[in-house]
Design a protein around this motif. Structure first.
Motif, PDB file in Angstrom:
ATOM      1  N   THR A 149      36.442  11.634  26.193  1.00 40.99           N
ATOM      2  CA  THR A 149      36.263  13.177  26.209  1.00 40.99           C
ATOM      3  C   THR A 149      34.945  13.790  26.462  1.00 40.99           C
ATOM      4  OG1 THR A 149      38.070  13.180  24.287  1.00 40.99           O
ATOM      5  CG2 THR A 149      36.416  15.010  24.377  1.00 40.99           C
ATOM      6  N   ASN A 150      34.049  12.841  26.123  1.00 37.18           N
ATOM      7  CA  ASN A 150      32.613  13.381  26.475  1.00 37.18           C
ATOM      8  C   ASN A 150      32.328  13.098  27.725  1.00 37.18           C
ATOM      9  OD1 ASN A 150      31.842  14.011  23.594  1.00 37.18           O
ATOM     10  ND2 ASN A 150      31.839  11.621  23.161  1.00 37.18           N
TER      11      ASN A 150
ATOM     12  N   GLU B 237      36.911  20.371  22.604  1.00 33.84           N
ATOM     13  CA  GLU B 237      36.591  19.991  21.227  1.00 33.84           C
ATOM     14  C   GLU B 237      35.657  21.032  20.679  1.00 33.84           C
ATOM     15  OE1 GLU B 237      35.165  16.063  21.103  1.00 33.84           O
ATOM     16  OE2 GLU B 237      36.908  15.242  21.358  1.00 33.84           O
ATOM     17  N   GLN B 238      34.774  21.835  21.212  1.00 31.13           N
ATOM     18  CA  GLN B 238      33.909  22.616  20.756  1.00 31.13           C
ATOM     19  C   GLN B 238      34.744  23.882  20.195  1.00 31.13           C
ATOM     20  OE1 GLN B 238      31.181  23.269  23.906  1.00 31.13           O
ATOM     21  NE2 GLN B 238      29.976  21.688  23.337  1.00 31.13           N
ATOM     22  N   MET B 239      35.713  24.401  21.022  1.00 28.69           N
ATOM     23  CA  MET B 239      36.618  25.472  20.688  1.00 28.69           C
ATOM     24  C   MET B 239      37.841  25.188  19.799  1.00 28.69           C
ATOM     25  SD  MET B 239      34.748  27.113  22.617  1.00 28.69           S
ATOM     26  CE  MET B 239      35.318  28.913  22.470  1.00 28.69           C
ATOM     27  N   HIS B 240      37.978  23.942  19.446  1.00 27.05           N
ATOM     28  CA  HIS B 240      39.000  23.618  18.387  1.00 27.05           C
ATOM     29  C   HIS B 240      38.956  24.479  17.395  1.00 27.05           C
ATOM     30  CE1 HIS B 240      40.339  21.519  14.818  1.00 27.05           C
ATOM     31  NE2 HIS B 240      41.269  21.342  15.464  1.00 27.05           N
TER      32      HIS B 240
ATOM     33  N   THR C 165      43.470  17.847  10.527  1.00 28.12           N
ATOM     34  CA  THR C 165      42.141  18.611  10.589  1.00 28.12           C
ATOM     35  C   THR C 165      42.064  19.230   9.202  1.00 28.12           C
ATOM     36  OG1 THR C 165      43.140  20.703  11.298  1.00 28.12           O
ATOM     37  CG2 THR C 165      42.533  19.252  12.868  1.00 28.12           C
TER      38      THR C 165
ATOM     39  N   ARG D  33      34.800  18.214  26.411  1.00 32.99           N
ATOM     40  CA  ARG D  33      33.814  18.640  25.439  1.00 32.99           C
ATOM     41  C   ARG D  33      34.047  20.221  24.882  1.00 32.99           C
ATOM     42  NH1 ARG D  33      30.486  15.993  29.047  1.00 32.99           N
ATOM     43  NH2 ARG D  33      29.896  17.731  29.846  1.00 32.99           N
ATOM     44  N   TRP D  34      34.490  20.947  25.803  1.00 36.52           N
ATOM     45  CA  TRP D  34      34.636  22.416  25.705  1.00 36.52           C
ATOM     46  C   TRP D  34      35.769  22.590  24.646  1.00 36.52           C
ATOM     47  CZ3 TRP D  34      38.897  25.472  26.780  1.00 36.52           C
ATOM     48  CH2 TRP D  34      38.716  27.027  26.638  1.00 36.52           C
TER      49      TRP D  34
END
Length: 101
Positions: A68-69, A78-81, A9, A75-76
């Motif tokens: 994942t989608n 990935e959003q919170m990554h 990342t 999804r959550w």
């Protein structure tokens, strides 16, 4: 696994990425030498391949089952990554070695 994920990342040529990659590789080489994990040593070519199910289910395919989608939880996550990453880095970089405890 943690250091490998963090390295992926970071910007490509950053010094932080290089530090995470080096630590990841050191730990990866160490775990491959542990007798318990020798059954997976041929399958684990990089830290990204580590999957402890491959020890229990040797020779079976090892990959994500769901897109994942397709899952709200995926999804959550990935959003919170960014939040998870910041908290993990704070623990790993703590001078008191919280992660080692």
């Amino acid at each position: 696994l943690l250091y490998h994920g963090l390295a992926s990342t970071e910007p490509l040529m950053s010094s932080q990425r290089q530090l995470y990659q080096q630590k990841s590789e050191e730990l990866f080489q160490g775990i491959r030498r542990v007798k318990k994990y020798s059954v997976a040593a041929d399958v684990w070519k990089s830290p990204a391949h580590i999957n402890f199910n491959s020890i229990i289910f040797a020779g079976k395919p090892s990959f994500p089952v769901w897109d994942t989608n397709a899952l709200p939880l995926g999804r959550w996550l990935e959003q919170m990554h960014p939040i998870f990453k910041a908290e993990l880095e704070a623990i790993l970089n703590e001078p008191g070695d919280l992660f080692g405890q």
